[in-house]
Scaffold this active site. Structure first.
Site, PDB file in Angstrom:
ATOM      1  N   GLY A 356       0.769  -1.236   0.000  1.00  0.00           N
ATOM      2  CA  GLY A 356       0.000   0.000   0.000  1.00  0.00           C
ATOM      3  C   GLY A 356       0.803   1.291   0.000  1.00  0.00           C
ATOM      4  N   GLY A 380      -2.377  -4.814   3.839  1.00  0.00           N
ATOM      5  CA  GLY A 380      -3.044  -5.650   4.834  1.00  0.00           C
ATOM      6  C   GLY A 380      -2.622  -7.106   4.716  1.00  0.00           C
TER       7      GLY A 380
HETATM    8  C1  3PG Z   1      -5.727  -3.160  -0.651  1.00  0.00           C
HETATM    9  O1  3PG Z   1      -5.605  -2.133  -1.310  1.00  0.00           O
HETATM   10  O2  3PG Z   1      -5.419  -3.231   0.546  1.00  0.00           O
HETATM   11  C2  3PG Z   1      -6.221  -4.399  -1.342  1.00  0.00           C
HETATM   12  O3  3PG Z   1      -6.476  -4.153  -2.681  1.00  0.00           O
HETATM   13  C3  3PG Z   1      -7.431  -4.938  -0.631  1.00  0.00           C
HETATM   14  O4  3PG Z   1      -8.430  -3.957  -0.643  1.00  0.00           O
HETATM   15  P1  3PG Z   1      -9.451  -3.886   0.559  1.00  0.00           P
HETATM   16  O5  3PG Z   1      -8.669  -3.488   1.777  1.00  0.00           O
HETATM   17  O6  3PG Z   1     -10.482  -2.874   0.155  1.00  0.00           O
HETATM   18  O7  3PG Z   1     -10.048  -5.271   0.706  1.00  0.00           O
HETATM   19 MG    MG Z   2      -6.529  -2.496   2.513  1.00  0.00          MG
END
Ligand code: 3PG
Ligand code: MG
Length: 399
Positions: A356, A380
């Site tokens: 991220g 995550g």
């Molecule tokens: C992210 O960006 O963390 C992943 O693509 C998962 O997305 P989400 O947290 O909306 O499930």
């Molecule tokens: Mg996420």
């Protein structure tokens, strides 16, 4: 652990076969223009897609983008992603206006060998994220009908028990794509026997988001460096006033407890950049961590902290970094994140950047991606992996 991978599928021959690929093309978009601001996740899935194209498969790609609420929402359309994916692949990507409807069906049926289609956002359908097994299953049936085999290359989404991640592989022969394979190989080095010293840098805004990973990492790591918005709850736990900085009052006691149990492994900022407001042009100064003025908020770690963190990192043989050290999107508060990132690139440690925001920061700050051992596409997901949790998307591939 017995996960089949893309090479196993390619070995069986995929020419003329429809292969459904779950990718994580959840890329950041500019709020004003809707343009893709970081295409790292699109580039990360190219090795899998190119291999399938070269092998003559009919490639059907699906992904989520953002968090639409189970119904079509134009601001979360994958259309711009189809355009960028086509540019990067060097061949047009056929875009379906829906996920499992008429447009998707005719797009998939129209594919010639070696062509690629992208379905519209999975999360435009309630079944994708439903907690109800039957509702998810019904949607998974529709998706599975588009493929004769399934490839999971959506590492960023493997921690989600969603139809496309968890239920589709139960319905089709399934393998891990190149990206998922690489991510798991790298992260398993960190949970296995990392070369020491093993130093972890954590940032980001909330302690509550990182608590589980801090608990899991404390016994394993040699040093845990904490910056970003969450450092203020720790500073408060040390007895310092933090002005109007981000603070999770209800976590102060937990942080105090962590500090007591950490055996001195946790390193906190000794100085911070404190500003009048959360704004790029706000007046600001570097102040000691125990001297944040009551009307100001900390938006970055200070230079002395960067130097201390850099010294700890220079000793490391293994590094994991997740979360920016400050508000790096604003130039005045980007020095902490830049300083830590540069310190990591200067070591000869095996370094992993977790997903991220930290991955986006590396690229936004113009740092050389190749000077890191691995840049994960999962925020995550990589944290949950390090916590030792069972990831639904990985578990589904093991069966
Ligand atoms: C992210 O960006 O963390 C992943 O693509 C998962 O997305 P989400 O947290 O909306 O499930
Ligand atoms: Mg996420």
């Amino acid at each position: 652990m017995s996960i089949r991978n893309l090479d196993d599928l390619l070995g069986e021959g995929v020419s003329g076969r429809r292969v459904l690929v779950r990718a994580d093309l959840n890329v950041p978009l500019d709020k004003q223009t809707g343009e893709i601001t970081d295409d790292g996740r699109i580039r990360a899935v190219l090795p899998t897609l190119s291999a399938l194209v070269q092998a003559g498969a009919k490639v059907v790609v699906c992904s989520h983008l953002g968090r639409p609420k189970g119904a079509p929402d134009p601001q979360f359309s994958l259309r711009p992603v189809a355009g960028r994916l086509g540019e990067l692949l060097g061949a047009p990507v056929h875009f379906a206006e829906d996920t499992v409807g008429d447009s998707a069906r005719s797009t998939v049926e129209g594919l010639a060998d070696g062509q690629v289609a992208l379905l519209e956002n999975l999360r435009f359908n309630k079944g994708e994220t439903s907690k109800d097994d039957a509702e998810r299953g019904a949607f998974a049936d529709q998706l599975a009908a588009f493929g004769e085999a399934y490839v999971d290359d959506a590492f960023g989404a493997v921690h989600r028990k969603h139809a496309s991640v968890y239920d589709v592989p139960a319905r089709l022969p399934h393998v891990a794509g190149r990206l998922v394979l690489r991510e798991v190989e790298v992260l398993s080095k960190l949970t296995g026997a990392p070369e020491r010293p093993y130093v972890v840098v954590l940032g980001g805004s909330k302690v509550s988001d990182k608590l589980a990973v801090i608990e899991a990492l404390l016994p394993t790591v040699d040093r845990l460096l904490i910056g970003g918005g969450m450092c203020f709850t720790f500073l408060k736990a040390q007895g310092h006033e933090v002005g109007t900085s981000l603070l999770e009052e209800e976590m102060v006691e937990t942080c105090r407890n962590l500090l007591e149990r950490s055996g001195g492994k946790i390193m906190l900022p000794v100085d911070v950049v404190a500003a009048d407001a959360f704004a790029p042009d706000a007046a600001h100064d570097t102040v000691p961590a125990d001297g944040i003025p009551s009307h100001r908020l900390g938006l970055d770690i200070g230079p002395e902290t960067v130097a201390g963190f850099a010294a700890a990192l220079s000793q490391a043989k293994t590094i994991f970094w997740n979360g920016p050290m400050g508000v790096f999107e604003m130039a005045a508060f980007a020095n902490g994140t830049r300083g830590v990132a540069e310190a990591i690139t200067k070591t000869d440690a095996f370094s992993v950047v977790g997903g991220g925001d930290s991955a986006a920061a590396v690229r936004a700050l113009g740092l050389d991606e190749s000077s890191f051992g691995h840049i994960s596409t999962g925020g995550g997901a990589s944290l949950e992996y390090l916590e030792g949790k069972t990831l639904p998307g990985i578990a589904a591939l093991e069966n």
